[in-house]
Write an enzyme that holds these catalytic residues in place. Structure first.
Site, PDB file in Angstrom:
ATOM      1  N   ASP A   1      15.313 -84.169 106.633  1.00 47.78           N
ATOM      2  CA  ASP A   1      15.443 -85.075 108.395  1.00 47.78           C
ATOM      3  C   ASP A   1      16.499 -85.121 109.073  1.00 47.78           C
ATOM      4  O   ASP A   1      17.500 -84.003 108.871  1.00 47.78           O
ATOM      5  CB  ASP A   1      14.689 -86.005 107.662  1.00 47.78           C
ATOM      6  CG  ASP A   1      15.846 -87.364 106.779  1.00 47.78           C
ATOM      7  OD1 ASP A   1      16.774 -86.821 106.818  1.00 47.78           O
ATOM      8  OD2 ASP A   1      15.193 -87.736 106.162  1.00 47.78           O
ATOM      9  N   HIS A  28      20.135 -90.909 113.652  1.00 47.27           N
ATOM     10  CA  HIS A  28      19.641 -90.448 114.384  1.00 47.27           C
ATOM     11  C   HIS A  28      20.801 -91.089 115.546  1.00 47.27           C
ATOM     12  O   HIS A  28      20.995 -89.916 116.134  1.00 47.27           O
ATOM     13  CB  HIS A  28      18.320 -91.142 115.076  1.00 47.27           C
ATOM     14  CG  HIS A  28      17.038 -90.114 114.331  1.00 47.27           C
ATOM     15  ND1 HIS A  28      15.593 -90.579 114.655  1.00 47.27           N
ATOM     16  CD2 HIS A  28      16.858 -89.660 113.486  1.00 47.27           C
ATOM     17  CE1 HIS A  28      14.935 -89.975 114.415  1.00 47.27           C
ATOM     18  NE2 HIS A  28      15.453 -89.619 112.997  1.00 47.27           N
TER      19      HIS A  28
HETATM   20  C1  LHQ Z   1      23.954 -91.219  93.977  1.00 47.48           C
HETATM   21  C2  LHQ Z   1      22.862 -90.562  94.844  1.00 47.48           C
HETATM   22  C3  LHQ Z   1      22.403 -90.593  95.761  1.00 47.48           C
HETATM   23  C4  LHQ Z   1      22.652 -92.441  94.850  1.00 47.48           C
HETATM   24  C5  LHQ Z   1      24.681 -88.829  94.016  1.00 47.48           C
HETATM   25  N1  LHQ Z   1      22.162 -91.915  96.096  1.00 47.48           N
HETATM   26  N2  LHQ Z   1      23.614 -92.141  93.828  1.00 47.48           N
HETATM   27  C6  LHQ Z   1      16.157 -90.342 104.347  1.00 47.48           C
HETATM   28  C7  LHQ Z   1      16.751 -91.779 105.403  1.00 47.48           C
HETATM   29  C8  LHQ Z   1      15.947 -92.563 104.326  1.00 47.48           C
HETATM   30  C9  LHQ Z   1      15.038 -92.610 102.776  1.00 47.48           C
HETATM   31  C10 LHQ Z   1      15.872 -91.671 102.446  1.00 47.48           C
HETATM   32  O1  LHQ Z   1      16.723 -90.438 102.256  1.00 47.48           O
HETATM   33  C11 LHQ Z   1      16.631 -89.764 103.468  1.00 47.48           C
HETATM   34  C12 LHQ Z   1      16.886 -88.523 103.530  1.00 47.48           C
HETATM   35  C13 LHQ Z   1      17.957 -87.945 102.328  1.00 47.48           C
HETATM   36  O2  LHQ Z   1      19.109 -87.632 102.315  1.00 47.48           O
HETATM   37  S1  LHQ Z   1      16.865 -87.062 101.002  1.00 47.48           S
HETATM   38  C14 LHQ Z   1      17.533 -86.646 100.076  1.00 47.48           C
HETATM   39  C15 LHQ Z   1      18.487 -88.027  98.717  1.00 47.48           C
HETATM   40  N3  LHQ Z   1      19.657 -87.151  98.469  1.00 47.48           N
HETATM   41  C16 LHQ Z   1      19.108 -86.568  97.397  1.00 47.48           C
HETATM   42  O3  LHQ Z   1      18.202 -86.314  96.428  1.00 47.48           O
HETATM   43  C17 LHQ Z   1      20.319 -86.225  95.904  1.00 47.48           C
HETATM   44  C18 LHQ Z   1      20.644 -86.800  94.852  1.00 47.48           C
HETATM   45  N4  LHQ Z   1      21.608 -86.923  94.057  1.00 47.48           N
HETATM   46  C19 LHQ Z   1      21.875 -85.209  93.302  1.00 47.48           C
HETATM   47  O4  LHQ Z   1      20.813 -83.985  93.643  1.00 47.48           O
HETATM   48  C20 LHQ Z   1      22.774 -85.241  92.918  1.00 47.48           C
HETATM   49  O5  LHQ Z   1      23.552 -86.215  92.078  1.00 47.48           O
HETATM   50  C21 LHQ Z   1      23.820 -83.441  93.127  1.00 47.48           C
HETATM   51  C22 LHQ Z   1      22.638 -82.220  93.078  1.00 47.48           C
HETATM   52  C23 LHQ Z   1      24.126 -84.127  94.556  1.00 47.48           C
HETATM   53  C24 LHQ Z   1      25.075 -84.064  92.269  1.00 47.48           C
HETATM   54  O6  LHQ Z   1      24.602 -83.440  91.041  1.00 47.48           O
HETATM   55  P1  LHQ Z   1      25.824 -83.781  90.313  1.00 47.48           P
HETATM   56  O7  LHQ Z   1      26.674 -83.101  90.706  1.00 47.48           O
HETATM   57  O8  LHQ Z   1      25.060 -83.269  88.616  1.00 47.48           O
HETATM   58  O9  LHQ Z   1      26.581 -85.402  90.003  1.00 47.48           O
HETATM   59  P2  LHQ Z   1      25.385 -86.557  89.947  1.00 47.48           P
HETATM   60  O10 LHQ Z   1      23.882 -86.642  89.705  1.00 47.48           O
HETATM   61  O11 LHQ Z   1      25.422 -87.224  88.395  1.00 47.48           O
HETATM   62  O12 LHQ Z   1      26.084 -88.101  90.692  1.00 47.48           O
HETATM   63  C25 LHQ Z   1      27.828 -88.659  90.361  1.00 47.48           C
HETATM   64  C26 LHQ Z   1      26.949 -90.013  90.800  1.00 47.48           C
HETATM   65  O13 LHQ Z   1      26.645 -90.037  92.565  1.00 47.48           O
HETATM   66  C27 LHQ Z   1      25.679 -90.349  90.274  1.00 47.48           C
HETATM   67  O14 LHQ Z   1      25.736 -91.974  88.951  1.00 47.48           O
HETATM   68  P3  LHQ Z   1      26.424 -92.007  88.338  1.00 47.48           P
HETATM   69  O15 LHQ Z   1      26.342 -93.784  88.138  1.00 47.48           O
HETATM   70  O16 LHQ Z   1      25.528 -91.884  87.357  1.00 47.48           O
HETATM   71  O17 LHQ Z   1      27.424 -91.977  87.713  1.00 47.48           O
HETATM   72  C28 LHQ Z   1      24.179 -90.621  90.753  1.00 47.48           C
HETATM   73  O18 LHQ Z   1      24.073 -91.349  91.002  1.00 47.48           O
HETATM   74  C29 LHQ Z   1      25.930 -90.856  91.990  1.00 47.48           C
HETATM   75  N5  LHQ Z   1      24.648 -89.894  92.989  1.00 47.48           N
HETATM   76  N6  LHQ Z   1      23.319 -88.827  94.891  1.00 47.48           N
HETATM   77  N7  LHQ Z   1      21.496 -89.924  97.124  1.00 47.48           N
END
Ligand code: LHQ
Length: 261
Positions: free
Chosen positions: A143, A88
């Protein structure tokens, strides 16, 4: 403040803030939220800065909240407090900063990364940029201002659809829907941004800043109140160096030399 999770670079007229946790796709942890907020504050205070660019390092803009960090907090962690004390402040700092902010969206923006991109004033994006309201994938509501910004830009039905499907909004669709201002190739993204920051950095910054204030404030005003507020802001602008210079330059058929004040 010494920054570890972002890069801050202030050049002539332009400050660039780069979210810099590329291994995590620039996911926000507490430190990055705090540092980005501080960097915007610093850019606001520095009179030599007249436009701010926010971008991400590596292949993403920001994947939103660092979910590993949230999980490690355990049961006592209050997401509500985390939002109030963190995001925020960042979002309000961006919106109240009376200088144009450009989000140079270089890749995926997900979750809170979308909220932060929407809190900027203009979005110039790579063809590779996508926007994902990933919140519902982890059982959360949008959010970081997303519920406030997005329906205002694209209307309720489209915004709600993106919230409940968490589908990727492509750069091209985002352009059609008015979420972004420009789509460019990945290679020319920062060049395109520079073509915008150049003129903005030598423009009438006071007028740009007050236009931002007027438009944000107008959401909560009646037409009468909004007209009145415009008149108030115009009084302020009319006493500025840049108004006098702008009118003189026009009448003398030359380029105006704005000072931003
Ligand atoms: C990550 C993340 C991530 C940690 C990629 N965290 N490591 C507010 C307040 C409090 C609590 C909760 O939420 C909120 C608001 C929010 O923002 S809720 C939404 C949070 N974000 C997500 O749910 C997105 C999570 N990420 C994904 O879905 C994918 O990573 C996307 C679609 C962004 C990209 O996919 P890809 O291009 O296939 O990349 P990847 O998934 O392989 O990610 C690369 C690395 O980055 C990977 O780590 P690794 O060690 O396996 O290489 C992921 O774990 C890491 N990473 N996003 N948000």
């Amino acid at each position: 403040m010494n920054y570890e999770t972002i890069l801050y670079e202030a050049g002539p007229g332009v400050a660039t803030i780069t979210l810099n946790r590329p291994d995590k796709l620039n996911a926000f942890n507490d430190q990055m939220i705090r540092e980005a907020t501080d960097a915007f504050k610093q850019a606001g205070r520095d009179n030599s800065v007249r436009v701010i660019v926010l971008t991400g390092s590596g292949r993403a803009f920001s994947s939103g909240q660092d979910l590993a960090d949230v999980q490690s907090r355990g049961e006592g962690f209050s997401i509500g407090e985390h939002l109030r004390q963190g995001y925020h402040r960042l979002i309000k700092q961006m919106v109240s900063l009376e200088k144009p902010i450009i989000a140079a969206v270089n890749g995926v923006a997900a979750g809170a990364g979308v909220g932060v991109a929407l809190a900027a004033d203009l979005r110039i994006v790579s063809e590779k940029a996508t926007f994902i309201l990933a919140f519902s994938r982890v059982g959360l509501v949008p959010d970081s201002g997303t519920n406030w910004f997005l329906p205002r830009i694209i209307g309720y039905s489209r915004a709600y659809e993106l919230a409940i499907t968490a589908d990727r909004l492509t750069a091209q669709k985002a352009l059609e829907w008015g979420v972004v201002n420009v789509v460019t190739t990945p290679e020319t993204l920062m060049e395109t941004v520079a073509a915008w920051t150049g003129p903005l950095a030598t423009g009438p910054t006071l007028a740009y800043g007050l236009a931002k204030r007027a438009m944000h404030k107008s959401w909560n005003l009646s037409l009468d109140e909004a007209l009145d507020y415009e008149a108030h802001l115009q009084e302020i602008c009319s006493r500025s160096h840049d108004f006098e210079e702008g009118v003189n330059a026009f009448l003398e058929k030359r380029e105006a030399q704005f000072r931003g004040e």
